[in-house]
Scaffold this motif. Sequence first.
Motif, mmCIF file in Angstrom:
data_model
loop_
_atom_site.group_PDB
_atom_site.id
_atom_site.type_symbol
_atom_site.label_atom_id
_atom_site.label_comp_id
_atom_site.label_asym_id
_atom_site.label_seq_id
_atom_site.Cartn_x
_atom_site.Cartn_y
_atom_site.Cartn_z
ATOM 1 N N ARG A 129 11.931 2.539 -4.388
ATOM 2 C CA ARG A 129 11.241 2.164 -3.161
ATOM 3 C C ARG A 129 9.809 2.675 -3.215
ATOM 4 N N GLU A 130 8.883 1.850 -2.736
ATOM 5 C CA GLU A 130 7.492 2.283 -2.745
ATOM 6 C C GLU A 130 6.844 2.063 -1.386
ATOM 7 N N PHE A 131 5.878 2.912 -1.101
ATOM 8 C CA PHE A 131 5.114 2.827 0.134
ATOM 9 C C PHE A 131 4.197 1.610 0.101
ATOM 10 N N VAL A 132 4.086 0.934 1.251
ATOM 11 C CA VAL A 132 3.191 -0.217 1.363
ATOM 12 C C VAL A 132 2.064 0.083 2.347
ATOM 13 N N ALA A 133 2.427 0.444 3.578
ATOM 14 C CA ALA A 133 1.408 0.678 4.600
ATOM 15 C C ALA A 133 2.001 1.499 5.731
ATOM 16 N N ALA A 134 1.122 2.198 6.458
ATOM 17 C CA ALA A 134 1.560 3.011 7.592
ATOM 18 C C ALA A 134 0.527 2.923 8.704
ATOM 19 N N ILE A 135 0.998 3.205 9.911
ATOM 20 C CA ILE A 135 0.122 3.107 11.070
ATOM 21 C C ILE A 135 0.463 4.220 12.058
ATOM 22 N N SER A 136 -0.566 4.727 12.711
ATOM 23 C CA SER A 136 -0.371 5.815 13.665
ATOM 24 C C SER A 136 0.280 5.311 14.952
ATOM 25 N N ARG A 137 0.628 6.248 15.811
ATOM 26 C CA ARG A 137 1.343 5.896 17.039
ATOM 27 C C ARG A 137 0.550 4.944 17.925
ATOM 28 N N SER A 138 -0.743 5.165 18.006
ATOM 29 C CA SER A 138 -1.585 4.304 18.844
ATOM 30 C C SER A 138 -2.040 3.042 18.125
ATOM 31 N N GLY A 139 -1.936 3.044 16.819
ATOM 32 C CA GLY A 139 -2.421 1.926 16.017
ATOM 33 C C GLY A 139 -3.851 2.097 15.551
ATOM 34 N N GLY A 140 -4.480 3.192 15.923
ATOM 35 C CA GLY A 140 -5.871 3.382 15.591
ATOM 36 C C GLY A 140 -6.143 3.788 14.154
ATOM 37 N N ILE A 141 -5.140 4.307 13.487
ATOM 38 C CA ILE A 141 -5.306 4.734 12.094
ATOM 39 C C ILE A 141 -4.271 3.999 11.248
ATOM 40 N N ARG A 142 -4.770 3.427 10.171
ATOM 41 C CA ARG A 142 -3.919 2.666 9.252
ATOM 42 C C ARG A 142 -4.205 3.141 7.843
ATOM 43 N N TYR A 143 -3.184 3.039 7.005
ATOM 44 C CA TYR A 143 -3.338 3.424 5.603
ATOM 45 C C TYR A 143 -2.452 2.514 4.785
ATOM 46 N N SER A 144 -2.973 2.061 3.653
ATOM 47 C CA SER A 144 -2.168 1.179 2.812
ATOM 48 C C SER A 144 -2.269 1.601 1.358
ATOM 49 N N ALA A 145 -1.287 1.200 0.590
ATOM 50 C CA ALA A 145 -1.253 1.491 -0.835
ATOM 51 C C ALA A 145 -2.357 0.726 -1.551
ATOM 52 N N ASP A 146 -2.827 1.280 -2.646
ATOM 53 C CA ASP A 146 -3.894 0.627 -3.403
ATOM 54 C C ASP A 146 -3.478 -0.764 -3.877
ATOM 55 N N SER A 147 -2.188 -0.915 -4.172
ATOM 56 C CA SER A 147 -1.707 -2.189 -4.714
ATOM 57 C C SER A 147 -1.804 -3.338 -3.715
ATOM 58 N N VAL A 148 -1.921 -3.028 -2.433
ATOM 59 C CA VAL A 148 -1.966 -4.083 -1.415
ATOM 60 C C VAL A 148 -3.250 -4.050 -0.608
ATOM 61 N N LYS A 149 -4.102 -3.073 -0.863
ATOM 62 C CA LYS A 149 -5.321 -2.922 -0.089
ATOM 63 C C LYS A 149 -6.180 -4.181 -0.222
ATOM 64 N N GLY A 150 -6.677 -4.644 0.916
ATOM 65 C CA GLY A 150 -7.482 -5.859 0.930
ATOM 66 C C GLY A 150 -6.664 -7.137 1.039
ATOM 67 N N ARG A 151 -5.352 -7.027 0.882
ATOM 68 C CA ARG A 151 -4.479 -8.210 0.990
ATOM 69 C C ARG A 151 -3.492 -8.086 2.147
ATOM 70 N N PHE A 152 -2.978 -6.894 2.380
ATOM 71 C CA PHE A 152 -1.984 -6.665 3.434
ATOM 72 C C PHE A 152 -2.621 -5.881 4.569
ATOM 73 N N THR A 153 -2.213 -6.185 5.791
ATOM 74 C CA THR A 153 -2.704 -5.470 6.965
ATOM 75 C C THR A 153 -1.539 -5.107 7.868
ATOM 76 N N ILE A 154 -1.452 -3.841 8.203
ATOM 77 C CA ILE A 154 -0.435 -3.378 9.139
ATOM 78 C C ILE A 154 -1.052 -3.300 10.531
ATOM 79 N N SER A 155 -0.271 -3.677 11.531
ATOM 80 C CA SER A 155 -0.725 -3.576 12.915
ATOM 81 C C SER A 155 0.494 -3.345 13.801
ATOM 82 N N ARG A 156 0.242 -3.016 15.040
ATOM 83 C CA ARG A 156 1.355 -2.818 15.966
ATOM 84 C C ARG A 156 0.953 -3.234 17.369
ATOM 85 N N ASP A 157 1.950 -3.634 18.136
ATOM 86 C CA ASP A 157 1.770 -3.977 19.536
ATOM 87 C C ASP A 157 2.789 -3.135 20.306
#
Length: 127
Positions: free
Chosen positions: A45-73
């Motif tokens: 299993r590998e990490f893809v992306a993560a997001i903070s509780r408010s959604g204000g901070i996001r982090y993604s793996a280098d392998s998907v950076k620029g292609r994948f976007t994490i968000s939350r509602d």
Amino acid sequence: QVQLVESGGGLVQAGGSLRLACTASGSTFSNYRMGWFRQAPGKEREFVAAISRSGGIRYSADSVKGRFTISRDNAKNTVYLQMNSLKPEDTAVYYCAADRKTDSRPVRVNGRDYDYWGQGTQVTVSS
């Protein structure tokens, strides 16, 4: 305790897009840091992306950076993973995860730090 259900997986051609959704129930969604992970056949299993509780901070793996976007509602109790420019190597089962810990770290990238997991949704990218 929170229950997580992923949706949105499927078969797509290379270069295409998919949007995964993970809907939570059973607890206050905004209290949880959220993450997406994936596991391909025969691989760990590998990490893809993560997001903070408010959604204000996001982090993604280098392998998907620029292609994948994490968000939350938080009003919809849902976290999303928008996947663009998909490649065959993105083929995997994708899992969302929730972390209930109350420390001040904005995101978590280690799967062992997550407390709850969805059942996964298959993403297959054909060449």
